[in-house]
Design a protein around this motif. Structure first.
Motif, short mmCIF file in Angstrom:
data_model
loop_
_atom_site.label_atom_id
_atom_site.label_comp_id
_atom_site.label_asym_id
_atom_site.label_seq_id
_atom_site.Cartn_x
_atom_site.Cartn_y
_atom_site.Cartn_z
N ALA A 154 6.25 3.78 -10.20
CA ALA A 154 6.65 3.04 -10.81
C ALA A 154 7.43 1.25 -10.30
O ALA A 154 6.37 1.28 -9.75
CB ALA A 154 7.87 3.91 -10.09
N GLU A 155 7.99 1.12 -11.94
CA GLU A 155 8.32 -0.05 -12.45
C GLU A 155 8.84 -0.60 -10.74
O GLU A 155 8.62 -1.59 -10.28
CB GLU A 155 9.48 -0.17 -13.03
N GLU A 156 10.11 0.10 -10.22
CA GLU A 156 10.95 -0.27 -9.05
C GLU A 156 9.94 -1.38 -7.78
O GLU A 156 10.05 -2.03 -7.64
CB GLU A 156 11.54 0.46 -8.27
N TRP A 157 8.43 -0.72 -7.81
CA TRP A 157 7.18 -0.96 -6.66
C TRP A 157 7.40 -2.95 -7.61
O TRP A 157 6.58 -3.25 -6.19
CB TRP A 157 6.11 -0.50 -6.58
N GLN A 158 6.51 -3.34 -8.93
CA GLN A 158 6.35 -4.30 -9.44
C GLN A 158 7.75 -4.82 -8.52
O GLN A 158 7.15 -6.60 -8.82
CB GLN A 158 6.11 -4.07 -10.79
N GLU A 159 9.00 -4.54 -8.56
CA GLU A 159 9.99 -5.20 -8.10
C GLU A 159 10.15 -5.79 -7.43
O GLU A 159 10.54 -6.88 -6.08
CB GLU A 159 11.28 -5.38 -9.11
N TRP A 160 9.42 -4.72 -5.84
CA TRP A 160 9.51 -4.76 -5.11
C TRP A 160 9.55 -5.91 -3.97
O TRP A 160 8.05 -7.21 -3.88
CB TRP A 160 9.19 -4.11 -4.15
N ARG A 196 0.77 -1.32 0.02
CA ARG A 196 0.19 -0.25 -0.11
C ARG A 196 1.14 1.42 0.01
O ARG A 196 2.01 1.55 1.03
CB ARG A 196 -0.39 -0.21 1.46
N ILE A 197 0.83 2.27 -0.34
CA ILE A 197 1.40 3.45 -1.23
C ILE A 197 0.72 4.45 -0.67
O ILE A 197 -0.82 4.83 -1.28
CB ILE A 197 2.45 3.56 -2.51
N ALA A 198 0.72 5.64 0.14
CA ALA A 198 -0.10 6.87 0.50
C ALA A 198 0.76 7.98 0.25
O ALA A 198 0.85 8.31 1.05
CB ALA A 198 -0.79 6.77 1.75
N PRO A 199 0.34 8.06 -1.23
CA PRO A 199 1.33 9.68 -1.45
C PRO A 199 0.56 10.76 -0.74
O PRO A 199 -0.42 10.85 0.34
CB PRO A 199 1.19 10.09 -3.22
N VAL A 200 1.59 11.58 -0.11
CA VAL A 200 1.81 13.15 0.69
C VAL A 200 0.14 13.20 -0.06
O VAL A 200 0.65 13.98 -0.88
CB VAL A 200 2.75 13.48 1.25
N GLY A 201 -0.45 13.85 0.20
CA GLY A 201 -1.70 15.19 -0.01
C GLY A 201 -2.68 15.06 -0.84
O GLY A 201 -3.07 15.48 -1.52
N VAL A 202 -3.01 13.61 -1.16
CA VAL A 202 -3.01 13.24 -2.28
C VAL A 202 -4.66 12.37 -1.37
O VAL A 202 -4.35 11.45 -0.68
CB VAL A 202 -2.98 12.69 -3.57
N PRO A 203 -5.84 12.74 -2.11
CA PRO A 203 -6.88 11.43 -1.73
C PRO A 203 -7.17 10.46 -2.14
O PRO A 203 -8.12 9.74 -2.48
CB PRO A 203 -8.11 12.54 -1.88
N TRP A 204 -5.94 9.49 -2.88
CA TRP A 204 -5.71 8.45 -2.78
C TRP A 204 -5.20 7.60 -2.13
O TRP A 204 -4.10 7.97 -1.88
CB TRP A 204 -6.33 8.11 -4.32
N SER A 205 -5.48 5.75 -2.38
CA SER A 205 -3.47 5.74 -1.72
C SER A 205 -3.45 4.18 -2.96
O SER A 205 -4.42 4.28 -3.64
CB SER A 205 -3.82 4.54 -0.15
N VAL A 206 -2.51 4.05 -3.09
CA VAL A 206 -2.57 3.14 -4.71
C VAL A 206 -1.62 1.24 -4.27
O VAL A 206 -1.39 1.66 -3.01
CB VAL A 206 -0.97 3.60 -5.22
N TRP A 207 -2.44 0.51 -4.50
CA TRP A 207 -2.12 -1.07 -3.58
C TRP A 207 -2.10 -1.66 -4.37
O TRP A 207 -2.36 -1.66 -6.08
CB TRP A 207 -3.21 -0.88 -3.21
N LEU A 208 -0.45 -2.03 -4.82
CA LEU A 208 -0.41 -3.35 -5.62
C LEU A 208 -0.19 -4.82 -5.48
O LEU A 208 -0.05 -5.49 -4.64
CB LEU A 208 1.30 -2.89 -5.68
N PHE A 209 -1.45 -5.85 -6.16
CA PHE A 209 -1.73 -6.64 -6.18
C PHE A 209 -0.71 -8.19 -6.49
O PHE A 209 0.32 -7.38 -8.02
CB PHE A 209 -2.63 -7.20 -6.71
N TRP A 210 -0.44 -9.02 -6.08
CA TRP A 210 0.84 -10.13 -7.15
C TRP A 210 -0.80 -11.35 -6.93
O TRP A 210 -1.12 -11.39 -5.71
CB TRP A 210 2.34 -9.94 -6.55
#
Ligand code: MG
Length: 234
Positions: A217-223, A110-124
């Motif tokens: 960014a692609e780095e998170w898909q490889e994380w 789960r990624i919560a960027p500062v100051g925006v009204p959403w979070s980004v969740w990566l699934f595998w």
């Protein structure tokens, strides 16, 4: 470009809550709890709470890992029915209670960027396993529209905006639960103006994906999670 409103719904954070993106940051490996509270939430009411392990926390935002099998608290209708199984006409009217249940499925980032009204969740999804059974297949992003977070102690607090965005691994974008947002307006969970702002925010989230902003960014898909990490307790 429309205007992004970071917290279109009334925030339900304690008075001492602070904005993320400023020191002191949480160290990697630290266990935090991610809360979703209904707008106007009061102490003692049920909410959604799940513990996650911090991957990175800095001026850009919070990145945290939700391990498979993590015990969480969710909210369900009083008779125990899950909210998605309720008829749309009463989804936002039925009183709720808290329920402890494990997170089903694989771990997610789960990624919560500062100051925006959403979070980004990566699934595998499990891919064709190699000899160690460790291969992961990136399955896409889920953009959860929600209030920009506030934090207090070891908890990060938001309120869910009902509407979501599914983006598959090939970049196909699909909005989700527009009917539930409409029902939310009809049943007084959100106002017409709030729903319009949430819908506008969704367009900004899609623009963020198209712009390739850092959460995508692609780095998170490889994380991958640290093999020393254990599943945190609720
Ligand atoms: Mg949502």
């Amino acid at each position: 470009m429309s205007i992004v409103v970071p917290r279109p719904l009334a925030s339900a954070a304690p008075r001492d809550a602070r904005e993320p993106g400023y020191a002191p940051f949480w160290p990697a490996g630290h266990v935090i709890r991610w809360h979703y509270r209904r707008p106007g939430w009061q102490e003692g009411e049920p909410s959604n709470i799940v513990p996650l392990t911090v991957v990175r926390d800095d001026e850009r935002g919070l990145v945290a890992w939700l391990a498979a099998g993590t015990e969480q608290e969710i909210t369900v209708a009083e008779d125990g029915s899950e909210l998605h199984s309720l008829p749309l006409e009463e989804m936002w009217l039925r009183p709720r209670v808290g329920l402890r249940t494990p997170w089903r499925g694989n771990g997610i980032l789960r990624i919560a960027p500062v100051g925006v009204p959403w979070s980004v969740w990566l699934f595998w999804s499990p891919g064709d396993a190699d000899a160690d059974g460790l291969e992961w297949r990136f399955a896409g992003w889920y953009v959860n529209l929600e209030n920009a977070h506030l934090r207090s102690g070891d908890i990060t607090i938001s309120s869910d905006h009902i509407l979501d965005i599914d983006i598959d691994a090939d970049g196909i974008i699909r909005k989700k639960d527009e009917d539930e947002l409409e029902a939310g307006v009809a049943q007084g969970r959100v106002s017409e103006a709030e729903a319009a702002q949430i819908t506008a925010n969704a367009e900004e989230a899609i623009a963020s994906f198209r712009a390739g902003d850092w959460p995508f960014a692609e780095e998170w898909q490889e994380w991958r999670p640290d093999s020393d990490w254990t599943v945190p307790a609720l």
